[in-house]
Motif scaffolding. Structure first.
Motif, PDB file in Angstrom:
ATOM      1  N   ASP A 101       0.839  -1.205   0.000  1.00  0.00           N
ATOM      2  CA  ASP A 101       0.000   0.000   0.000  1.00  0.00           C
ATOM      3  C   ASP A 101       0.870   1.250   0.000  1.00  0.00           C
ATOM      4  O   ASP A 101       0.668   2.180  -0.801  1.00  0.00           O
ATOM      5  CB  ASP A 101      -0.886   0.029   1.251  1.00  0.00           C
ATOM      6  N   LEU A 102       1.831   1.295   0.926  1.00  0.00           N
ATOM      7  CA  LEU A 102       2.704   2.463   1.047  1.00  0.00           C
ATOM      8  C   LEU A 102       3.533   2.661  -0.215  1.00  0.00           C
ATOM      9  O   LEU A 102       3.656   3.777  -0.735  1.00  0.00           O
ATOM     10  CB  LEU A 102       3.627   2.299   2.257  1.00  0.00           C
ATOM     11  N   PHE A 103       4.105   1.580  -0.697  1.00  0.00           N
ATOM     12  CA  PHE A 103       4.979   1.607  -1.863  1.00  0.00           C
ATOM     13  C   PHE A 103       4.227   2.099  -3.101  1.00  0.00           C
ATOM     14  O   PHE A 103       4.710   2.960  -3.858  1.00  0.00           O
ATOM     15  CB  PHE A 103       5.538   0.200  -2.079  1.00  0.00           C
ATOM     16  N   LEU A 104       3.019   1.587  -3.310  1.00  0.00           N
ATOM     17  CA  LEU A 104       2.255   1.940  -4.504  1.00  0.00           C
ATOM     18  C   LEU A 104       1.676   3.352  -4.405  1.00  0.00           C
ATOM     19  O   LEU A 104       1.596   4.065  -5.414  1.00  0.00           O
ATOM     20  CB  LEU A 104       1.156   0.904  -4.753  1.00  0.00           C
ATOM     21  N   LEU A 105       1.286   3.762  -3.213  1.00  0.00           N
ATOM     22  CA  LEU A 105       0.863   5.153  -3.043  1.00  0.00           C
ATOM     23  C   LEU A 105       2.027   6.100  -3.302  1.00  0.00           C
ATOM     24  O   LEU A 105       1.855   7.165  -3.911  1.00  0.00           O
ATOM     25  CB  LEU A 105       0.296   5.375  -1.635  1.00  0.00           C
ATOM     26  N   TYR A 106       3.213   5.723  -2.859  1.00  0.00           N
ATOM     27  CA  TYR A 106       4.400   6.539  -3.139  1.00  0.00           C
ATOM     28  C   TYR A 106       4.624   6.647  -4.644  1.00  0.00           C
ATOM     29  O   TYR A 106       4.899   7.741  -5.176  1.00  0.00           O
ATOM     30  CB  TYR A 106       5.620   5.920  -2.465  1.00  0.00           C
ATOM     31  N   CYS A 107       4.499   5.525  -5.349  1.00  0.00           N
ATOM     32  CA  CYS A 107       4.675   5.539  -6.805  1.00  0.00           C
ATOM     33  C   CYS A 107       3.623   6.411  -7.485  1.00  0.00           C
ATOM     34  O   CYS A 107       3.905   7.082  -8.483  1.00  0.00           O
ATOM     35  CB  CYS A 107       4.604   4.113  -7.359  1.00  0.00           C
ATOM     36  N   LEU A 108       2.407   6.423  -6.926  1.00  0.00           N
ATOM     37  CA  LEU A 108       1.322   7.221  -7.505  1.00  0.00           C
ATOM     38  C   LEU A 108       1.509   8.713  -7.242  1.00  0.00           C
ATOM     39  O   LEU A 108       1.303   9.543  -8.134  1.00  0.00           O
ATOM     40  CB  LEU A 108      -0.022   6.759  -6.927  1.00  0.00           C
ATOM     41  N   LEU A 109       1.910   9.059  -6.032  1.00  0.00           N
ATOM     42  CA  LEU A 109       1.937  10.466  -5.619  1.00  0.00           C
ATOM     43  C   LEU A 109       3.246  11.174  -5.952  1.00  0.00           C
ATOM     44  O   LEU A 109       3.346  12.387  -5.798  1.00  0.00           O
ATOM     45  CB  LEU A 109       1.667  10.562  -4.113  1.00  0.00           C
ATOM     46  N   SER A 110       4.251  10.422  -6.408  1.00  0.00           N
ATOM     47  CA  SER A 110       5.537  11.027  -6.765  1.00  0.00           C
ATOM     48  C   SER A 110       5.553  11.442  -8.227  1.00  0.00           C
ATOM     49  O   SER A 110       4.891  10.824  -9.071  1.00  0.00           O
ATOM     50  CB  SER A 110       6.679  10.034  -6.511  1.00  0.00           C
ATOM     51  N   ASP A 111       6.311  12.471  -8.527  1.00  0.00           N
ATOM     52  CA  ASP A 111       6.480  12.903  -9.912  1.00  0.00           C
ATOM     53  C   ASP A 111       6.997  11.729 -10.748  1.00  0.00           C
ATOM     54  O   ASP A 111       7.857  10.966 -10.293  1.00  0.00           O
ATOM     55  CB  ASP A 111       7.471  14.064  -9.962  1.00  0.00           C
ATOM     56  N   SER A 112       6.465  11.584 -11.950  1.00  0.00           N
ATOM     57  CA  SER A 112       6.816  10.424 -12.774  1.00  0.00           C
ATOM     58  C   SER A 112       7.016  10.848 -14.226  1.00  0.00           C
ATOM     59  O   SER A 112       6.126  10.683 -15.065  1.00  0.00           O
ATOM     60  CB  SER A 112       5.722   9.355 -12.678  1.00  0.00           C
ATOM     61  N   PRO A 113       8.192  11.385 -14.546  1.00  0.00           N
ATOM     62  CA  PRO A 113       8.442  11.813 -15.923  1.00  0.00           C
ATOM     63  C   PRO A 113       8.463  10.619 -16.874  1.00  0.00           C
ATOM     64  O   PRO A 113       8.656   9.467 -16.436  1.00  0.00           O
ATOM     65  CB  PRO A 113       9.814  12.478 -15.840  1.00  0.00           C
ATOM     66  N   PRO A 114       8.292  10.870 -18.160  1.00  0.00           N
ATOM     67  CA  PRO A 114       8.407   9.777 -19.139  1.00  0.00           C
ATOM     68  C   PRO A 114       9.781   9.126 -19.051  1.00  0.00           C
ATOM     69  O   PRO A 114      10.773   9.778 -18.710  1.00  0.00           O
ATOM     70  CB  PRO A 114       8.209  10.482 -20.483  1.00  0.00           C
ATOM     71  N   SER A 115       9.833   7.839 -19.341  1.00  0.00           N
ATOM     72  CA  SER A 115      11.118   7.137 -19.330  1.00  0.00           C
ATOM     73  C   SER A 115      11.695   7.115 -20.748  1.00  0.00           C
ATOM     74  O   SER A 115      10.962   7.240 -21.727  1.00  0.00           O
ATOM     75  CB  SER A 115      10.953   5.715 -18.804  1.00  0.00           C
ATOM     76  N   ASN A 116      13.008   6.970 -20.831  1.00  0.00           N
ATOM     77  CA  ASN A 116      13.672   6.875 -22.129  1.00  0.00           C
ATOM     78  C   ASN A 116      14.494   5.593 -22.189  1.00  0.00           C
ATOM     79  O   ASN A 116      14.523   4.810 -21.230  1.00  0.00           O
ATOM     80  CB  ASN A 116      14.557   8.099 -22.372  1.00  0.00           C
ATOM     81  N   ALA A 117      15.165   5.360 -23.298  1.00  0.00           N
ATOM     82  CA  ALA A 117      15.886   4.103 -23.512  1.00  0.00           C
ATOM     83  C   ALA A 117      16.976   3.885 -22.462  1.00  0.00           C
ATOM     84  O   ALA A 117      17.157   2.766 -21.973  1.00  0.00           O
ATOM     85  CB  ALA A 117      16.496   4.084 -24.917  1.00  0.00           C
ATOM     86  N   GLU A 118      17.679   4.967 -22.102  1.00  0.00           N
ATOM     87  CA  GLU A 118      18.750   4.823 -21.114  1.00  0.00           C
ATOM     88  C   GLU A 118      18.185   4.394 -19.761  1.00  0.00           C
ATOM     89  O   GLU A 118      18.738   3.517 -19.088  1.00  0.00           O
ATOM     90  CB  GLU A 118      19.509   6.151 -20.960  1.00  0.00           C
ATOM     91  N   GLU A 119      17.068   5.008 -19.368  1.00  0.00           N
ATOM     92  CA  GLU A 119      16.480   4.644 -18.081  1.00  0.00           C
ATOM     93  C   GLU A 119      15.912   3.231 -18.125  1.00  0.00           C
ATOM     94  O   GLU A 119      15.992   2.490 -17.135  1.00  0.00           O
ATOM     95  CB  GLU A 119      15.394   5.652 -17.692  1.00  0.00           C
ATOM     96  N   GLU A 120      15.328   2.848 -19.259  1.00  0.00           N
ATOM     97  CA  GLU A 120      14.824   1.483 -19.396  1.00  0.00           C
ATOM     98  C   GLU A 120      15.948   0.468 -19.189  1.00  0.00           C
ATOM     99  O   GLU A 120      15.765  -0.559 -18.533  1.00  0.00           O
ATOM    100  CB  GLU A 120      14.184   1.285 -20.775  1.00  0.00           C
ATOM    101  N   ASN A 121      17.121   0.756 -19.746  1.00  0.00           N
ATOM    102  CA  ASN A 121      18.268  -0.138 -19.560  1.00  0.00           C
ATOM    103  C   ASN A 121      18.679  -0.203 -18.091  1.00  0.00           C
ATOM    104  O   ASN A 121      19.049  -1.264 -17.582  1.00  0.00           O
ATOM    105  CB  ASN A 121      19.445   0.320 -20.427  1.00  0.00           C
ATOM    106  N   GLU A 122      18.632   0.942 -17.402  1.00  0.00           N
ATOM    107  CA  GLU A 122      18.937   0.963 -15.971  1.00  0.00           C
ATOM    108  C   GLU A 122      17.961   0.102 -15.178  1.00  0.00           C
ATOM    109  O   GLU A 122      18.360  -0.677 -14.309  1.00  0.00           O
ATOM    110  CB  GLU A 122      18.865   2.402 -15.429  1.00  0.00           C
ATOM    111  N   MET A 123      16.678   0.259 -15.450  1.00  0.00           N
ATOM    112  CA  MET A 123      15.649  -0.521 -14.751  1.00  0.00           C
ATOM    113  C   MET A 123      15.903  -2.017 -14.907  1.00  0.00           C
ATOM    114  O   MET A 123      15.847  -2.782 -13.938  1.00  0.00           O
ATOM    115  CB  MET A 123      14.263  -0.189 -15.308  1.00  0.00           C
ATOM    116  N   THR A 124      16.176  -2.417 -16.151  1.00  0.00           N
ATOM    117  CA  THR A 124      16.417  -3.840 -16.440  1.00  0.00           C
ATOM    118  C   THR A 124      17.642  -4.338 -15.702  1.00  0.00           C
ATOM    119  O   THR A 124      17.625  -5.420 -15.091  1.00  0.00           O
ATOM    120  CB  THR A 124      16.585  -4.046 -17.959  1.00  0.00           C
ATOM    121  N   ALA A 125      18.715  -3.551 -15.727  1.00  0.00           N
ATOM    122  CA  ALA A 125      19.964  -3.964 -15.081  1.00  0.00           C
ATOM    123  C   ALA A 125      19.802  -4.027 -13.564  1.00  0.00           C
ATOM    124  O   ALA A 125      20.321  -4.950 -12.909  1.00  0.00           O
ATOM    125  CB  ALA A 125      21.086  -3.002 -15.456  1.00  0.00           C
TER     126      ALA A 125
END
Length: 522
Positions: A353-377
């Motif tokens: 609950d806390l984690f997902l509310l944080y994800c919802l209420l935090s600023d969330s800019p569009p992701s790009n290819a470099e960030e996608e690679n970071e997430m995967t890694a």
């Protein structure tokens, strides 16, 4: 856009707290049926549990042996877990001497060919569901498909959406604002998804029968006669051994908006696969898979989170999203918790609950290819060596220690936990429980699993079998009222009748049914 801390402050009045607490949740827990010797059950889905095709709470996933327990939507956590426990308790009373396997990675499996694909009867929709699973078998093998997990469905209240909309620039209609905000949640979740296998990953070890020549790239350590493990792994279920799909790696489906996501999913379900074409679709009059595209259907897209809306009859998931937008999200990065008889516990739900509310209420800019690679890694590093001392991850192109990042996150979550608790302290206790696992990785679920096995000096399979026996006894003894039992029996009978009614319909041929289903794709 207000910051997370500013939004929490804005929502700190009584109405804001009520709006935040109006979370709707559902749980789907998968569990293999096994015999008392720890071998995979090979018999059909128990008739006493009803029809896997039409039952609302008890069904099967890939295999006849892979049960799936589904809760109704609940706003109360205790009621949610009580309902899940009741479904388990009713089911174990009707397993004909079989038990439930209480971890994610499968029990001993001899020949993969013996794994029984789920059967849903002779109706067109039932045949389609079985054929889809046959296609999965030929594409990826059966072993990957009998890995178990827990899915957590989450949505926030209409009152919270109204408050957030009032704070927005109102450039979008409310319904579109909600969908795009859920996609903002999804983007932030994907940035932080590694946190979930770190804390809740519970599959650092597995039965050696799972490892075949073609997927033995990990440098495993061994324990006893039949146990393989990685010393710092958290979730082998989430690794390349589990739900991965090489064909999907180049899809690059975007989560930057609902429209971009739908376009990507549509492209993937249209995209021919040369590899899958070699399997054939209908060979000598017999279907082998639904089609030869990268995805047979949308459900084949493996992702640690999904945007969802309840579908209407005959409606595809993407059609439901296109019709009315995102209704809830489905978290798919959770291992079965072996320390709970139902695979998940209340402290995990509160952290989510806390984690997902944080994800919802935090600023969330569009992701790009470099960030996608970071997430995967980052995710790959945590599932295979998440408890490694000094582990560093990447954030915005810079290295950051796992411990430092987690301390930062938990610091952000603390004011939210205080707000949600009001006069009690359930959220704060949950946060403190998992906060302890930051400095001491042995307190994560994966750390506890390895400690248990090593302390008992036994194979992983023996430890799991002991748990299976313990939980079978506990659930068999769990008090179920006559009214609850009667309700489950009535639903089982009604589901069997519903399946029979579907099968009695004299509708179109299976070929025409498939042609109609995929008509919008042709």
């Amino acid at each position: 856009m207000k910051s997370f801390s500013q939004l929490v402050e804005h929502l700190s009045d009584a109405q804001g707290r009520t709006a935040l607490l109006g979370i709707s949740r559902g749980i789907e827990r998968e569990a293999l049926r096994i015999d008392p010797h720890g071998m995979l059950a090979l018999d059909p889905h128990p008739r006493a549990l009803g029809s896997a095709l039409t039952h609302s709470r008890i069904t099967t996933d890939y295999s006849e042996a892979l049960l799936e327990f589904i809760t109704p939507v609940h706003s109360d956590i205790d009621e949610l877990l009580e309902g899940l426990t009741e479904t388990h308790a009713f089911s174990v009373r009707n397993l004909n001497g079989q038990w439930l396997w209480p971890v994610s990675m499968p029990c001993y499996v001899g020949d993969e060919k013996d794994i029984p694909i789920a059967q849903y009867g002779s109706s067109n929709i039932g045949r389609m569901k079985t054929l889809y699973r046959k296609g999965l078998t030929l594409r990826y093998g059966a072993l990957m498909q009998i890995i178990s997990g827990v899915h957590f469905n989450f949505s926030v209240s209409h009152e919270l959406w109204q408050r957030l909309y009032e704070l927005s620039d109102k450039k979008l209609p409310l319904a579109q604002f909600i969908s795009e905000s859920y996609f903002g949640l999804i983007r932030n979740y994907r940035r932080l998804v590694w946190v979930l296998p770190y804390l809740f990953g519970a599959s650092p070890a597995l039965c050696s029968s799972f490892i075949k020549e073609q997927n033995s790239s990990f440098n495993f350590s061994s324990m006893g006669k039949g146990t393989l493990y990685l010393p710092y792994a958290t979730s082998l279920r989430m690794s390349d051994l589990g739900y991965t799909n090489k064909e999907q790696e180049n899809l690059n489906i975007s989560y930057n908006s609902l429209d971009a996501y739908l376009a990507g999913v549509s492209q993937a379900t249209h995209m021919p696969s040369a590899s899958f074409a070699q399997i054939g679709v209908k060979v000598d009059g017999e279907y082998r898979q639904l089609n030869a595209n990268v995805l047979q259907i949308e459900n084949e897209f493996y992702s640690p989170i999904r945007a969802k809306r309840v579908t209407r009859a005959g409606e595809k998931p993407s059609e439901a999203l296109a019709r009315a937008g995102v209704e809830y999200i489905e978290v798919r990065a959770l291992d079965v918790n072996p320390f709970s008889p139902v695979g998940i516990e209340a402290s995990q739900v509160r952290f989510l609950d806390l984690f997902l509310l944080y994800c919802l209420l935090s600023d969330s800019p569009p992701s790009n290819a470099e960030e996608e690679n970071e997430m995967t890694a980052n995710l790959k590093a945590v599932v295979s060596e998440g408890r490694k001392p000094g582990l560093e991850l990447q954030r915005g192109g810079l290295a950051i220690g796992r411990e430092a990042w987690l301390n930062e996150l938990f610091g952000e979550l603390k004011p939210l936990a205080l707000l949600l608790d009001g006069d009690d302290n359930d959220y704060q206790v949950a946060l403190e429980t998992w906060f302890a696992a930051i400095a001491d990785p042995d307190l994560t679920l994966s750390g506890r699993v390895l400690q248990e096995i090593k302390a008992r000096n036994c194979d992983h399979g023996k430890w799991v079998m002991d748990l299976a026996h313990e939980y079978h006894q506990l659930l068999s003894d769990y008090p179920l009222s006559d009214e609850v039992i009667a309700g489950y029996r009535a639903e089982a009978l009604a589901s069997l009748a519903s399946q029979s009614a579907l099968e009695a319909e004299h509708g179109e041929s299976f070929d025409d049914f498939l042609a109609d289903y995929f008509g919008s794709h042709r």
